[in-house]
Scaffold this motif. Structure first.
Motif, mmCIF file in Angstrom:
data_model
loop_
_atom_site.group_PDB
_atom_site.id
_atom_site.type_symbol
_atom_site.label_atom_id
_atom_site.label_comp_id
_atom_site.label_asym_id
_atom_site.label_seq_id
_atom_site.Cartn_x
_atom_site.Cartn_y
_atom_site.Cartn_z
ATOM 1 N N GLU A 1 -11.736 -49.294 -9.651
ATOM 2 C CA GLU A 1 -10.776 -48.181 -9.632
ATOM 3 C C GLU A 1 -11.180 -47.097 -10.613
ATOM 4 O O GLU A 1 -11.063 -45.893 -10.319
ATOM 5 C CB GLU A 1 -9.383 -48.696 -9.966
ATOM 6 N N GLN A 2 -11.660 -47.496 -11.781
ATOM 7 C CA GLN A 2 -12.108 -46.509 -12.766
ATOM 8 C C GLN A 2 -13.326 -45.756 -12.267
ATOM 9 O O GLN A 2 -13.433 -44.539 -12.452
ATOM 10 C CB GLN A 2 -12.422 -47.215 -14.090
ATOM 11 N N GLY A 45 -6.254 -48.138 -13.974
ATOM 12 C CA GLY A 45 -6.100 -46.958 -14.821
ATOM 13 C C GLY A 45 -4.791 -46.965 -15.589
ATOM 14 O O GLY A 45 -4.741 -46.587 -16.767
#
Length: 313
Positions: free
Chosen positions: A255-256, A265
Motif C-alpha cells: 500500500e505504501q 498508511g
C-alpha cells in the motif's frame, strides 16, 4: 467439531487480547506523546493542557486507559481518535475496504496462479515442469516491495498500462488500480502454493488408489477431480489459508509503495501521532482477519479430509 470450534474461538480471543496489549505497550513506550502532536511546538497554558488531557483521558494511568478502552471494545465501541475526534470505526472504514479489497484480489490471483501452475507442473513432467519449477523458485525469492518496484517501473511507467499511484475512479478504475498491487502481493505466495500443489498432486498421481482407478478405466478430468484434487486439496488449502492470512499484514508495504489509502498508511500515521485507539483498532482488525482466515482454512480441511475431523474431536 463443536469442541474444536470452541477451542479455536477461545484461542482467537486470547490472541486478540495479547495482540492489543503488545501493540498498546509498543506505542506507549515509544518516544513522544499525543500531547506533542496535539499542541505542536507552541503548547497552550498549563490549565488548557490539563483540560485537554482530562477530556481525552490522557490523565489516566496507562493500565486504566487500556482497561477503559478494552471495556468499550467489548461493548462494540472502538473508541474515538485522539487526533481527529472521529469515531475509530468511521476512521478505519474506508481504509479497511481498500485493504480487504486488495487482499481479496491477491487471494484470487494466488489460487488461480498457484494452483494452476502447480497442477500444470505435476501433470506435464519434463520441460514444462522444469520451467514452472524455475519460475516458482524465483517467485518465492522476490519480496513484495521488490516486486512492487519492478511492476511500477515496467507496467506503470514504461508501458503505461496501469496507474502507478492510487486506486482509480469508478468500479473499473478501482479494480484496475488494484491490479499491480495485488500482483505484487501475490507473487511470493503464488510460488509457495504452486510448489505445494505440485508436490501434493505428484504424490497422489503416484499413489495406489490412482493406479487402481486407471485400471478401472477412469481417466482424464474425472480421475483428476475425484482421485487427485480431492486428496491433494487439504494440504493445498492449508498453505493457501496461511498465505492469504499473511497478506493482511503484508499489504502494509505494498500500500505504501502504490500510494493506496489502506490500513497500512493509516497505521503508520497513527503510530507517529500516538493515536492509541486507531492503532489498537487496526491491530485488532489485522489479527482478527488472520485468525478468522486460518479458522476458515481449518474448517475447509476438516470438510475435505475425514482424518482431520477425527483429530479435532
Amino acid at each position: 467439531m463443536r469442541r474444536f470450534l470452541l477451542r479455536r474461538l477461545l484461542g482467537a480471543v486470547v490472541t486478540l487480547l495479547i495482540a492489543s496489549i503488545v501493540v498498546y505497550l509498543c506505542v506507549y513506550l515509544s518516544p513522544g506523546s499525543p500531547e506533542q502532536v496535539l499542541f505542536g511546538s507552541r503548547p497552550p497554558s498549563p490549565e488548557v493542557q490539563a483540560q485537554v488531557r482530562e477530556y481525552l483521558g490522557l490523565d489516566q494511568s496507562p493500565v486504566l486507559r487500556y482497561l477503559t478502552w478494552l471495556g468499550h471494545v467489548l461493548s462494540g465501541d472502538l473508541g474515538t481518535s485522539l487526533i481527529t475526534q472521529q469515531p475509530v470505526s468511521s476512521r478505519i472504514a474506508d481504509p479497511a475496504l481498500v485493504t480487504l479489497s486488495l487482499v481479496a484480489y491477491a487471494a484470487v490471483l494466488i489460487v488461480l496462479l498457484g494452483v494452476g501452475s502447480g497442477l500444470l507442473a505435476a501433470l506435464r513432467p519434463g520441460p514444462v515442469d522444469a520451467g514452472v519449477t524455475t519460475l516458482t523458485s524465483v517467485a518465492t525469492a522476490v519480496p513484495a516491495f521488490v516486486a512492487a518496484g519492478v511492476l511500477i517501473s515496467v507496467f506503470a511507467v514504461q508501458l503505461g498500462w496501469f496507474p502507478a499511484y492510487g486506486q482509480g475512479d469508478g468500479v473499473v478504475g478501482w479494480w484496475h488500480g488494484l491490479t499491480l498491487p495485488a500482483v505484487a502481493l501475490a507473487i511470493l505466495a503464488s510460488g509457495l502454493v504452486s510448489r505445494v500443489t505440485r508436490a501434493s498432486a505428484r504424490q497422489e498421481l503416484a499413489s495406489e488408489h490412482v493406479e487402481t482407478a486407471r485400471m478401472r478405466g477412469i481417466s482424464g478430468g474425472r480421475l483428476l477431480r475425484s482421485h487427485v484434487l480431492h486428496n491433494a486439496a487439504p494440504s493445498v488449502v492449508t498453505v493457501i489459508g496461511l498465505q492469504v492470512a499473511g497478506l493482511v499484514a503484508g499489504a502494509v508495504v505494498v500500500e505504501q509503495a502504490f500510494g493506496l489509502n489502506g490500513l497500512g498508511g493509516l497505521l503508520i500515521s497513527s503510530v507517529q501521532q500516538k493515536d492509541f485507539p486507531v492503532v489498537q483498532a487496526i491491530a485488532l482488525v489485522v489479527v482478527g482477519a488472520f485468525v478468522l482466515l486460518n479458522l476458515l482454512a481449518d474448517l475447509v480441511v476438516m470438510a475435505l479430509d475425514p482424518r482431520a475431523r477425527v483429530v479435532a474431536r
